[in-house]
Design a protein around this motif. Structure first.
Motif, PDB file in Angstrom:
ATOM      1  N   LEU A 167      66.030  27.072  -7.701  1.00 25.71           N
ATOM      2  CA  LEU A 167      66.716  26.983  -9.029  1.00 25.71           C
ATOM      3  C   LEU A 167      68.167  27.088  -8.826  1.00 25.71           C
ATOM      4  N   GLY A 168      68.619  27.367  -7.604  1.00 23.02           N
ATOM      5  CA  GLY A 168      69.987  27.696  -7.214  1.00 23.02           C
ATOM      6  C   GLY A 168      70.281  28.709  -6.009  1.00 23.02           C
ATOM      7  N   ASP A 169      71.133  29.526  -6.120  1.00 27.08           N
ATOM      8  CA  ASP A 169      71.339  30.487  -5.034  1.00 27.08           C
ATOM      9  C   ASP A 169      70.730  31.831  -4.934  1.00 27.08           C
ATOM     10  N   GLU A 170      70.006  32.000  -5.842  1.00 22.96           N
ATOM     11  CA  GLU A 170      69.193  33.225  -5.917  1.00 22.96           C
ATOM     12  C   GLU A 170      67.701  33.056  -6.138  1.00 22.96           C
ATOM     13  N   MET A 171      67.080  33.872  -5.248  1.00 22.62           N
ATOM     14  CA  MET A 171      65.528  33.751  -5.455  1.00 22.62           C
ATOM     15  C   MET A 171      65.150  34.054  -6.978  1.00 22.62           C
ATOM     16  N   THR A 172      63.968  33.200  -7.297  1.00 20.81           N
ATOM     17  CA  THR A 172      63.279  33.456  -8.724  1.00 20.81           C
ATOM     18  C   THR A 172      61.904  33.651  -8.323  1.00 20.81           C
ATOM     19  N   ALA A 173      61.171  33.492  -9.604  1.00 20.06           N
ATOM     20  CA  ALA A 173      59.822  33.495  -9.486  1.00 20.06           C
ATOM     21  C   ALA A 173      59.348  31.990  -9.116  1.00 20.06           C
ATOM     22  N   ALA A 174      60.307  31.042  -9.551  1.00 17.64           N
ATOM     23  CA  ALA A 174      59.838  29.680  -8.920  1.00 17.64           C
ATOM     24  C   ALA A 174      59.850  29.587  -7.673  1.00 17.64           C
ATOM     25  N   ASP A 175      60.438  30.235  -6.715  1.00 19.04           N
ATOM     26  CA  ASP A 175      60.199  30.118  -5.220  1.00 19.04           C
ATOM     27  C   ASP A 175      59.069  30.799  -4.641  1.00 19.04           C
ATOM     28  N   VAL A 176      58.573  31.787  -5.290  1.00 21.21           N
ATOM     29  CA  VAL A 176      57.283  32.426  -5.090  1.00 21.21           C
ATOM     30  C   VAL A 176      56.356  31.133  -5.173  1.00 21.21           C
ATOM     31  N   GLN A 177      56.182  30.368  -6.531  1.00 23.44           N
ATOM     32  CA  GLN A 177      55.356  29.506  -6.589  1.00 23.44           C
ATOM     33  C   GLN A 177      55.528  28.482  -5.710  1.00 23.44           C
ATOM     34  N   LEU A 178      56.460  27.985  -5.543  1.00 18.54           N
ATOM     35  CA  LEU A 178      56.681  26.709  -4.614  1.00 18.54           C
ATOM     36  C   LEU A 178      56.087  27.174  -3.355  1.00 18.54           C
TER      37      LEU A 178
END
Length: 318
Positions: A199-210
């Motif tokens: 989603l951009g330049d910072e880690m979010t929950a979306a990165d855990v899912q992916l």
């Protein structure tokens, strides 16, 4: 640089058995208290792996204890015998499997929730805190995008990969599913060519899912695909470089039980193995920060001891 939109199709699934929520105050019933709650997780399960990674990223080792379950459920219905007392205490003569993940309440001896998205959001919002070494996994204004990534991973990657590898489906259906999967991977490849995280330049929950979805794609779904399909899936260099980079993060890589995933898959899978099983996309163990995967060790009662100890500030560089 603007990111390409993520589109998904709606997913219709049966509601989970328990969907209690953690609130902010006493009036909510389940409110935030250190060590009141307990997570019961099997790291071979992708839903449990997402929760375990989030737990580590948020540094909840001392706040929210974790009980690790065996990689392969020991009951014929796919449930865990160790969880049966919790299910029975929470729902008399509970008819379904005693499955993980479970968030339980030590004060009442009952289950709060078995619904992964709710558990993840409650961990981040009510237990995560705002320490400098903890990522903001659900940043303000990003909820809709995170939900879109969750649906994308479930419906357009996991489901498409399963359909593409079904031996009982006709060739046209398999080609259509593979084409859909490759289009989604191409969209993600484009995004990760221009930014560090989904989603951009910072880690979010979306990165855990992916990341967990990519683990499943390589360690489970490819076993039912032909070699040519796996090579096409692997031909997304930015996407798999992203997967390697996150594997080196202790909160990700040290939660990855490769042996457990393989045993769980082989214990329950009824599909036919295809040539793609021999074409590994990543050597996940090599890319974990300390050079080796760390599978959990079972205790004499079938449970495993919690192993969460490290959390670091996520890197902003590829």
């Amino acid at each position: 640089m603007p990111a390409a939109p993520l589109t998904t199709t709606p997913s219709l699934r049966s509601l989970p058995s328990f969907r209690g929520r953690i609130g902010c105050d006493v009036s909510s019933g389940y409110y935030t208290v250190s060590r009141r709650y307990r997570l019961h997780l099997a790291l071979s399960c992708p839903h449990c792996l997402r929760i375990a990674i989030t737990h580590s990223l948020l540094g909840l080792e001392e706040t929210l204890p974790v009980v690790l379950l065996p990689a392969v459920p020991d009951r014929p219905d796919g449930g865990h015998s160790a969880l049966r007392p919790l299910y029975e205490a929470s729902s008399h003569r509970h008819p379904g499997p005693a499955a993980a993940p479970v968030l339980s309440d030590d004060w009442t001896g009952r289950i709060v929730s078995t619904h992964t998205p709710d558990i993840l959001r409650d961990l981040a919002r009510h237990f995560g805190g705002d320490g400098p070494d903890r990522p903001v996994l659900y940043p303000p204004g990003a909820e809709a995008e995170i939900e879109a990534v969750e649906r994308l991973c479930e419906d357009r990657i996991n489901e498409a990969a399963q359909q593409a590898g079904r031996a009982d489906a006709d060739a046209t259906a398999r080609r259509t599913a593979l084409g859909s999967l490759l289009r989604v991977l191409g969209s993600l490849e484009w995004r990760l060519a221009h930014q560090d995280f989904i989603l951009g330049d910072e880690m979010t929950a979306a990165d855990v899912q992916l990341w967990v979805t990519l683990v499943q794609l390589d360690t489970v779904h490819r076993h039912h695909l032909d070699a040519a399909a796996v090579h096409r899936i692997a031909d997304h260099p930015h996407l798999w470089a992203y997967a390697r980079r996150l594997a080196a993060h202790p909160a990700f890589g040290r939660r990855l039980d490769l042996d457990g995933i393989a045993r769980r898959h082989h214990a329950h899978c009824q599909g036919l193995e295809a040539a793609g099983a021999a074409v590994q996309i990543l050597d996940w163990a090599v890319h974990i920060k300390d050079g080796s995967a760390q599978p959990s060790q079972e205790g004499p009662d079938g449970f495993m001891e919690p192993q969460y100890a490290l959390h670091i500030r996520p890197s902003s560089s590829a």
